[in-house]
Design a protein around this motif. Sequence first.
Motif, mmCIF file in Angstrom:
data_model
loop_
_atom_site.group_PDB
_atom_site.id
_atom_site.type_symbol
_atom_site.label_atom_id
_atom_site.label_comp_id
_atom_site.label_asym_id
_atom_site.label_seq_id
_atom_site.Cartn_x
_atom_site.Cartn_y
_atom_site.Cartn_z
ATOM 1 N N ARG A 135 0.756 -1.185 -0.246
ATOM 2 C CA ARG A 135 0.066 0.165 0.008
ATOM 3 C C ARG A 135 0.815 1.179 -0.146
ATOM 4 O O ARG A 135 1.872 1.428 0.530
ATOM 5 N N VAL A 136 0.530 2.311 -0.678
ATOM 6 C CA VAL A 136 1.444 3.612 -0.991
ATOM 7 C C VAL A 136 0.267 4.626 -0.584
ATOM 8 O O VAL A 136 -0.938 4.651 -0.746
ATOM 9 N N ARG A 137 1.018 5.781 -0.157
ATOM 10 C CA ARG A 137 0.265 6.879 0.276
ATOM 11 C C ARG A 137 1.107 8.085 0.124
ATOM 12 O O ARG A 137 2.238 8.309 0.406
ATOM 13 N N PRO A 138 0.634 9.123 -0.803
ATOM 14 C CA PRO A 138 1.413 10.459 -1.180
ATOM 15 C C PRO A 138 1.294 11.270 0.147
ATOM 16 O O PRO A 138 0.075 11.187 0.690
ATOM 17 N N ALA A 139 2.014 12.176 0.019
ATOM 18 C CA ALA A 139 2.082 13.369 1.153
ATOM 19 C C ALA A 139 2.111 14.672 0.551
ATOM 20 O O ALA A 139 3.089 14.804 -0.228
ATOM 21 N N PRO A 140 1.231 15.550 0.377
ATOM 22 C CA PRO A 140 -0.099 15.260 1.151
ATOM 23 C C PRO A 140 -1.040 14.327 0.490
ATOM 24 O O PRO A 140 -0.821 14.239 -0.672
ATOM 25 N N GLU A 141 -1.778 13.761 1.152
ATOM 26 C CA GLU A 141 -2.912 12.808 0.487
ATOM 27 C C GLU A 141 -4.035 13.595 0.154
ATOM 28 O O GLU A 141 -4.953 14.121 0.916
ATOM 29 N N PRO A 142 -4.493 13.557 -1.165
ATOM 30 C CA PRO A 142 -5.888 14.129 -1.543
ATOM 31 C C PRO A 142 -6.998 13.624 -1.091
ATOM 32 O O PRO A 142 -7.135 12.366 -0.886
ATOM 33 N N ALA A 143 -7.766 14.451 -0.891
ATOM 34 C CA ALA A 143 -9.296 13.861 -0.428
ATOM 35 C C ALA A 143 -9.815 13.160 -1.274
ATOM 36 O O ALA A 143 -9.665 13.584 -2.455
ATOM 37 N N GLY A 144 -10.332 12.059 -0.914
ATOM 38 C CA GLY A 144 -11.047 11.124 -1.523
ATOM 39 C C GLY A 144 -10.098 10.044 -2.323
ATOM 40 O O GLY A 144 -10.660 9.313 -3.186
ATOM 41 N N LEU A 145 -9.009 9.959 -1.965
ATOM 42 C CA LEU A 145 -8.002 9.001 -2.544
ATOM 43 C C LEU A 145 -8.587 7.688 -2.066
ATOM 44 O O LEU A 145 -8.356 7.321 -0.933
ATOM 45 N N PRO A 146 -8.692 6.666 -2.963
ATOM 46 C CA PRO A 146 -8.919 5.334 -2.496
ATOM 47 C C PRO A 146 -7.634 4.519 -2.054
ATOM 48 O O PRO A 146 -6.497 5.100 -2.232
ATOM 49 N N VAL A 147 -7.837 3.489 -1.419
ATOM 50 C CA VAL A 147 -6.643 2.736 -0.957
ATOM 51 C C VAL A 147 -6.040 2.336 -2.110
ATOM 52 O O VAL A 147 -6.474 1.765 -3.176
ATOM 53 N N VAL A 148 -4.635 2.404 -2.463
ATOM 54 C CA VAL A 148 -3.677 2.273 -3.480
ATOM 55 C C VAL A 148 -2.787 1.511 -3.250
ATOM 56 O O VAL A 148 -2.131 1.587 -2.297
ATOM 57 N N HIS A 149 -2.501 0.310 -4.270
ATOM 58 C CA HIS A 149 -1.384 -0.656 -4.060
ATOM 59 C C HIS A 149 -0.536 -0.272 -4.999
ATOM 60 O O HIS A 149 -0.922 -0.156 -6.371
ATOM 61 N N ALA A 150 0.834 -0.391 -4.916
ATOM 62 C CA ALA A 150 1.919 -0.398 -6.209
ATOM 63 C C ALA A 150 2.882 -1.416 -5.815
ATOM 64 O O ALA A 150 3.120 -2.036 -4.751
ATOM 65 N N THR A 151 3.643 -1.868 -7.015
ATOM 66 C CA THR A 151 4.488 -2.932 -7.162
ATOM 67 C C THR A 151 5.785 -2.277 -6.778
ATOM 68 O O THR A 151 6.646 -2.933 -5.825
ATOM 69 N N ALA A 152 6.320 -1.205 -7.141
ATOM 70 C CA ALA A 152 7.789 -0.779 -7.104
ATOM 71 C C ALA A 152 7.677 0.730 -6.954
ATOM 72 O O ALA A 152 6.955 1.482 -7.449
ATOM 73 N N PRO A 153 8.867 1.136 -6.448
ATOM 74 C CA PRO A 153 9.004 2.582 -6.458
ATOM 75 C C PRO A 153 9.485 3.064 -7.734
ATOM 76 O O PRO A 153 10.146 2.369 -8.574
ATOM 77 N N TYR A 154 9.024 4.318 -7.932
ATOM 78 C CA TYR A 154 9.218 4.908 -9.313
ATOM 79 C C TYR A 154 10.711 5.531 -9.330
ATOM 80 O O TYR A 154 10.883 6.607 -9.163
ATOM 81 N N GLU A 155 11.443 4.787 -9.630
ATOM 82 C CA GLU A 155 13.191 5.041 -9.828
ATOM 83 C C GLU A 155 13.865 4.133 -10.431
ATOM 84 O O GLU A 155 13.473 2.850 -10.752
ATOM 85 N N ASN A 156 15.042 4.383 -10.946
ATOM 86 C CA ASN A 156 15.957 3.701 -11.700
ATOM 87 C C ASN A 156 15.454 2.643 -12.933
ATOM 88 O O ASN A 156 14.664 3.318 -13.649
ATOM 89 N N ALA A 157 15.395 1.612 -12.801
ATOM 90 C CA ALA A 157 14.904 0.641 -13.877
ATOM 91 C C ALA A 157 13.638 0.742 -14.093
ATOM 92 O O ALA A 157 12.903 0.735 -15.252
ATOM 93 N N VAL A 158 12.676 0.790 -12.997
ATOM 94 C CA VAL A 158 11.068 0.951 -13.155
ATOM 95 C C VAL A 158 10.783 2.294 -13.861
ATOM 96 O O VAL A 158 10.013 2.301 -14.813
ATOM 97 N N ARG A 159 11.424 3.345 -13.482
ATOM 98 C CA ARG A 159 11.317 4.613 -14.303
ATOM 99 C C ARG A 159 11.687 4.485 -15.775
ATOM 100 O O ARG A 159 10.860 5.028 -16.342
ATOM 101 N N ALA A 160 12.697 3.750 -15.875
ATOM 102 C CA ALA A 160 13.041 3.771 -17.331
ATOM 103 C C ALA A 160 12.141 3.090 -18.101
ATOM 104 O O ALA A 160 11.533 3.459 -19.288
ATOM 105 N N MET A 161 11.532 2.019 -17.676
ATOM 106 C CA MET A 161 10.597 1.075 -18.277
ATOM 107 C C MET A 161 9.395 1.905 -18.435
ATOM 108 O O MET A 161 8.845 1.790 -19.501
ATOM 109 N N LEU A 162 8.832 2.621 -17.546
ATOM 110 C CA LEU A 162 7.565 3.246 -17.571
ATOM 111 C C LEU A 162 7.663 4.422 -18.825
ATOM 112 O O LEU A 162 6.752 4.537 -19.584
ATOM 113 N N LEU A 163 8.823 5.160 -18.697
ATOM 114 C CA LEU A 163 9.258 6.039 -19.634
ATOM 115 C C LEU A 163 9.135 5.607 -21.043
ATOM 116 O O LEU A 163 8.508 6.240 -22.099
ATOM 117 N N ALA A 164 10.008 4.490 -21.182
ATOM 118 C CA ALA A 164 10.195 3.967 -22.503
ATOM 119 C C ALA A 164 8.723 3.471 -23.150
ATOM 120 O O ALA A 164 8.448 3.635 -24.328
#
Length: 246
Positions: A41-70
């Motif tokens: 489960r992940v939570r941004p800060a500040p957390e916007p009103a009405g945001l449902p529970v969010v799950h993520a697989t990986a931090p957006y950095e390094n190889a994951v960031r490169a894959m998503l941008l590609a």
Amino acid sequence: MRGWRREIAGLVLPVACGGCGRPRTELCEECVAVLATAPRRVRPAPEPAGLPVVHATAPYENAVRAMLLAHKERGALGLAGALGGALAAAVRAGTGQPDRAGPLLLVPVPSARRATAARGHDPARRIAVAASAELRRGGAEARVLTVLRQRRAVADQAGLGARERQENLAGALIVVKGGRRLLDGGRVVLVDDLLTTGSSLAEAARAVRAAGYSWGGAGPAGSGGTAGFGAAVVAASPSAFELNRN
């Protein structure tokens, strides 16, 4: 493809790993492993009103960031399968026992029309389709519903802060005519490729609620958040992961 044909194709159309740049492979084993981590489960800060529970697989950095941008910006559409697998894992983490809750309805957050036209594809929708296929292979009933549309133009989110993003997106999304009936067919999971401030998912959740959708069940024990539906993404900002470390 036979070995010699693959070799020729590699010379004519050279490829490199979408995560680390290793030559002659679209995605290396090490980068595949990065996407195979347990979702959280992940939570941004500040957390916007009405945001449902969010799950993520990986931090957006390094190889994951490169894959998503590609995939998103450079048309590396072959990465959709691996990214969809990571999204499917995040959906499973947030839905507990999906078969007991009815079909999983993956609702992608739409990109701005200009961005979709410039890229030639909708990244979130493409990854959602791959995720639904992976969920079905695992025995879950799942399908993609593209029922969210932008009803007004929005600015490019890049470079905007959390408050600016919320103001930019406020009231921008709507459920298309007839979409409410489709949403009533199962449990909604809002999906996107990336969570940064949470503004896009919060606006998507607002639009779904405004359409009158209200799933009658509850999320997994201890999940918190808004009952009825959740959200899943491939990646989230590293700070969103940090806030949830125990």
